[in-house]
Design a protein around this motif. Structure first.
Motif, short mmCIF file in Angstrom:
data_model
loop_
_atom_site.label_atom_id
_atom_site.label_comp_id
_atom_site.label_asym_id
_atom_site.label_seq_id
_atom_site.Cartn_x
_atom_site.Cartn_y
_atom_site.Cartn_z
N ARG A 156 -11.05 -23.12 -22.09
CA ARG A 156 -9.84 -23.83 -22.52
C ARG A 156 -8.77 -22.87 -23.05
N PHE A 157 -9.08 -21.57 -23.02
CA PHE A 157 -8.13 -20.59 -23.52
C PHE A 157 -6.93 -20.53 -22.59
N ARG A 158 -5.74 -20.76 -23.15
CA ARG A 158 -4.56 -20.87 -22.29
C ARG A 158 -3.72 -19.60 -22.23
N GLY A 159 -4.15 -18.61 -22.99
CA GLY A 159 -3.45 -17.33 -22.93
C GLY A 159 -2.12 -17.32 -23.66
N GLU A 160 -1.95 -18.25 -24.63
CA GLU A 160 -0.69 -18.27 -25.38
C GLU A 160 -0.63 -17.13 -26.39
N SER A 161 -1.79 -16.64 -26.77
CA SER A 161 -1.82 -15.42 -27.59
C SER A 161 -2.76 -14.44 -26.90
N LEU A 162 -2.82 -13.24 -27.44
CA LEU A 162 -3.74 -12.27 -26.85
C LEU A 162 -5.17 -12.75 -27.06
N LEU A 163 -6.04 -12.40 -26.13
CA LEU A 163 -7.45 -12.76 -26.30
C LEU A 163 -7.99 -12.15 -27.58
N SER A 164 -7.60 -10.91 -27.86
CA SER A 164 -8.10 -10.24 -29.06
C SER A 164 -7.70 -11.02 -30.32
N TRP A 211 -7.03 -14.14 -30.56
CA TRP A 211 -7.79 -15.39 -30.57
C TRP A 211 -9.21 -15.15 -31.08
N ILE A 212 -9.82 -14.08 -30.58
CA ILE A 212 -11.19 -13.77 -31.02
C ILE A 212 -11.21 -13.47 -32.52
N TYR A 213 -10.26 -12.69 -32.99
CA TYR A 213 -10.22 -12.37 -34.42
C TYR A 213 -10.04 -13.64 -35.26
N ARG A 214 -9.29 -14.56 -34.74
CA ARG A 214 -9.10 -15.83 -35.47
C ARG A 214 -10.42 -16.58 -35.58
N VAL A 215 -11.16 -16.57 -34.49
CA VAL A 215 -12.46 -17.24 -34.51
C VAL A 215 -13.38 -16.55 -35.52
N VAL A 216 -13.34 -15.22 -35.53
CA VAL A 216 -14.18 -14.49 -36.50
C VAL A 216 -13.76 -14.87 -37.92
N ALA A 217 -12.47 -14.87 -38.15
CA ALA A 217 -11.97 -15.19 -39.49
C ALA A 217 -12.45 -16.58 -39.92
N ASN A 218 -12.35 -17.53 -39.03
CA ASN A 218 -12.77 -18.89 -39.38
C ASN A 218 -14.26 -18.96 -39.64
N HIS A 219 -15.04 -18.29 -38.81
CA HIS A 219 -16.49 -18.30 -39.02
C HIS A 219 -16.86 -17.65 -40.34
N CYS A 220 -16.20 -16.54 -40.65
CA CYS A 220 -16.50 -15.85 -41.91
C CYS A 220 -16.13 -16.74 -43.10
N LYS A 221 -14.99 -17.38 -43.00
CA LYS A 221 -14.56 -18.24 -44.12
C LYS A 221 -15.53 -19.41 -44.30
N ASN A 222 -15.94 -19.99 -43.17
CA ASN A 222 -16.91 -21.09 -43.27
C ASN A 222 -18.22 -20.62 -43.88
N ARG A 223 -18.62 -19.44 -43.44
CA ARG A 223 -19.88 -18.91 -43.94
C ARG A 223 -19.79 -18.62 -45.45
N ARG A 224 -18.66 -18.09 -45.84
CA ARG A 224 -18.45 -17.80 -47.26
C ARG A 224 -18.47 -19.09 -48.08
N MET A 225 -17.85 -20.12 -47.54
CA MET A 225 -17.82 -21.41 -48.22
C MET A 225 -19.24 -21.96 -48.37
N TYR A 226 -20.00 -21.81 -47.31
CA TYR A 226 -21.39 -22.28 -47.33
C TYR A 226 -22.19 -21.51 -48.38
N GLN A 227 -22.00 -20.19 -48.40
CA GLN A 227 -22.71 -19.37 -49.38
C GLN A 227 -22.31 -19.76 -50.79
N TYR A 228 -21.04 -19.99 -50.95
CA TYR A 228 -20.51 -20.31 -52.28
C TYR A 228 -21.11 -21.62 -52.78
#
Lengths: 199, 301
Positions: A64-72, A74-91
Motif C-alpha cells: 500500500r506504500f504510495r511513494g509519497e515520501s521516501l521509503l527510508s 516511511w520505515i523510520y516512522r514505523v520504527v519510531a511508532n513501534h518504539c513508542k508503543n513498546r515504551r508505553m507498554y513497558q511504562y
C-alpha cells in the motif's frame, strides 16, 4: 556488476509479487532499523524484537506504500511508532508491577536501561565496543525526545526535514532540541572521553 | 571571550549541519570570527556529532535476516500465481476453482458409481470440496471410529489405487491424469511433480510444497489429522503405503496429500486448531499445479 536497484524499483518489484525484493529491502535497512531501535530503547533484545516487528509490518503494508515520501522516511516512522508503543507498554507494565509489588525494583522494565554491559563483540562493526557503550551511556542521560532527535541526526544522518516528518515535529523544534541534546552530550561525553583521549 | 547571544548559540548546531539560511550563516560566521569561546563551543558540538556518527551504528544481530524471513514465510506463505491473476482481474478466482473442483468431484462420483455402503460422501460436503469420493469415503469410514478407542484397527474394505487416490480438479474442470501422490516415496520425497499432467496448468501455478510435523502423544492424533487430511486433500497413503488403520503403527508416519491452493491457509489454520505441536516447513522445491503437495509427518513419542 549490475548497480543495485533503487528503493522505488524494489518496492515496484515487491508489488509485482517479487519477494526477493522485500529481502533486499530488509538487507538494506536492517542495520539502520536495528541501530535506531537499539539506541532509542537501550536493550539489544528489545531492539531486535522491535526491528523484526517493524519489518513484518513493512511486509504487510508495503503493497500500500504510495511513494509519497521516501521509503527510508516511511520505515523510520514505523520504527519510531513501534518504539513508542513498546515504551508505553513497558511504562504501563512497570507501573502495574510497581503498584502490585511496592518496594521491589525491576530494572528489566525500567523506562530506559542505563546500559548493562552488553559483553564483548556485541557492537561488532564498531571499532571498539567501549566507544559504542559510551555512546549508549551518554544517550541514556538525555531526555527521550532529545535522544530520538540526536539518534536520527547524528547516527542515522537524516536531515532536519526528514526528522521533522518522522517525528511529526515542527522543524524549529527539531533544531532547538537537537542543539540542546548536543550541548548536553558534550558536557557528558567530554568528562569521560577527554579523560580517555577519545575525542 | 564574549558571551554569545542566545539565538546565535542556538544556531551553532544548525550551522554545523548546514541547515541555516545564507543570512544566518553570515551572521554566525561573523560571530565565530570574533569569539574564540563560540569557536570552541562549535568544535565541541562537532566532536560530539562526529563521535556519535562514528560509533553509534550497530549491526543487526547475526541471523536477524534469516529469523525474519522465517517469520515472514510462516505468516505469509509465498503467494501463488493465483494472487497475480486475481489482482489485475479484481476477481476472486478461488471461488471458481472450488466450484470447478466440486463439479469434477461430482463427475468422478457419477463415473465410479455410488460410494461403498456405510459411507457418506455428503458428510464432507461442508468442508473444502477438493477430494475424491473413494478417498473421502474411506477416510469417512475411519473417522467414524470413536476417538476413545483409536487402537482398534479400522478395516478399509476398498482401497483406492494410487491412480485414483488424489484428485484435485484443475480450473478447467478436467480431471488430473497423473496424481503426484503416487510418486511420493516417503518423507524426503521431493514434492516436485506436477499435480496435474497438463503443461498448460503447470504454467499457471508455482509454489513450494509444505511439510507439517505434528507431534503429540495423544492416542487420537492420527485419526484427527486423517479426518482433516481427508477433508482437504483426499489423503489415502501413509508413508507410501495405503491407509488401513487409524492407529499409529510407529513413532513416525508420513501422510501425503495435495491441498488446493486456495484452501491451504484454511487447512493450516485447522491443523493448528487441533491443538497439537505443529511445525511448518516450506519445501525448497517449487511445484507447479493446482494443488500443492503437503506432507504431514505424525510424530508420537
Amino acid at each position: 556488476m549490475p548497480s543495485p536497484l533503487s528503493d522505488v524499483e524494489l518496492v515496484a518489484r515487491f508489488k509485482e509479487g517479487d519477494r526477493d525484493a522485500y529481502g533486499q529491502i530488509v538487507q538494506r535497512y536492517q542495520d539502520r532499523v536495528f541501530t535506531m531501535a537499539f539506541r532509542w530503547m537501550g536493550d539489544r533484545q528489545i531492539a531486535e524484537e522491535v526491528a523484526q516487528d517493524v519489518f513484518l509490518a513493512l511486509f504487510r503494508s508495503l503493497g500500500r506504500f504510495r511513494g509519497e515520501s521516501l521509503l527510508s522516511t516511511w520505515i523510520y516512522r514505523v520504527v519510531a511508532n513501534h518504539c513508542k508503543n513498546r515504551r508505553m507498554y513497558q511504562y504501563r507494565r512497570h507501573h502495574d508491577k510497581h503498584d502490585a509489588l511496592q518496594g521491589t525494583s525491576n530494572t528489566e522494565d525500567a523506562p530506559f536501561r542505563q546500559l548493562p554491559d552488553p559483553g564483548p563483540g556485541t557492537d561488532a562493526p564498531l571499532q571498539t565496543a567501549q566507544a559504542g557503550q559510551q555512546v549508549q551511556q551518554a544517550l541514556g542521560k538525555l531526555d527521550e525526545e532529545q535522544r530520538h532527535i540526536i539518534v536520527l541526526r547524528d547516527i542515522q544522518d537524516l536531515s532536519y526535514d526528514e526528522i521533522s516528518e518522522i517525528l511529526d515535529l515542527p522543524r524549529g523544534t527539531v533544531k532547538s532540541r537537537l542543539h540542546r541534546a548536543r550541548a548536553k552530550l558534550a558536557r557528558v561525553l567530554f568528562r569521560t572521553l577527554q579523560r580517555d583521549d577519545v575525542l | 571571550m564574549t558571551t554569545p547571544q542566545p539565538h546565535i548559540n542556538a544556531n551553532l548546531s544548525a550551522y554545523l549541519d548546514d541547515e541555516l539560511g545564507p543570512a544566518e550563516v553570515e551572521t554566525l560566521d561573523a560571530a565565530l570570527a570574533a569569539d574564540p569561546g563560540l569557536r570552541a563551543q562549535l568544535l565541541q558540538l562537532q566532536s560530539v556529532a562526529r563521535f556519535l556518527g562514528e560509533h553509534g551504528q550497530v549491526a543487526a544481530p547475526e541471523g536477524f535476516h534469516e529469523r525474519l524471513m522465517e517469520r515472514v514465510a510462516a505468516e505469509h506463505p509465498p503467494p501463488s500465481a493465483w494472487a497475480w491473476l486475481r489482482q489485475p482481474l479484481g476477481l476472486r478466482l478461488e471461488g471458481w476453482l472450488v466450484a470447478a473442483a466440486a463439479v469434477a468431484a461430482l463427475l468422478l462420483v457419477l463415473q465410479q458409481g455410488p460410494a461403498p455402503s456405510g459411507t457418506d460422501v455428503d458428510a464432507w460436503s461442508d468442508g473444502p470440496p477438493a477430494q475424491t469420493a473413494p478417498a473421502a469415503a474411506q477416510l469417512d469410514a475411519m473417522a467414524k471410529v470413536p476417538a476413545e478407542s483409536p487402537s482398534v484397527p479400522v478395516p478399509v474394505t476398498e482401497v483406492p489405487t494410487p491412480a485414483t487416490a488424489v484428485h484435485v480438479a484443475p480450473p478447467s474442470g478436467q480431471a488430473d491424469a497423473e496424481p503426484a501422490i503416487a510418486e511420493a516415496q516417503g518423507p524426503d520425497a521431493a514434492p516436485n511433480a506436477p499435480a496435474d499432467g497438463t503443461g498448460e496448468e503447470a504454467d499457471v501455478l508455482a509454489s513450494p510444497g509444505y511439510r507439517y510435523t505434528v507431534r503429540s502423544s495423544a492416542p487420537e492424533l492420527k485419526l484427527a489429522v486423517l479426518r482433516l487430511a481427508a477433508r482437504y486433500g483426499g489423503a489415502t497413503t501413509l508413508a507410501g503405503a495405503e491407509i488401513s488403520t487409524a492407529a499409529m503403527s510407529g513413532p513416525t508416519e508420513d501422510l501425503m496429500i495435495h491441498v488446493p491452493q486456495p484452501d491451504l491457509t484454511r487447512f493450516a489454520e485447522e491443523l493448528q486448531r487441533l491443538g497439537y505441536d505443529v511445525d511448518k516447513q516450506a519445501s525448497n522445491e517449487i511445484v507447479r499445479g493446482s494443488a500443492l503437495p503437503v506432507q504431514i509427518r505424525l510424530v508420537s513419542p
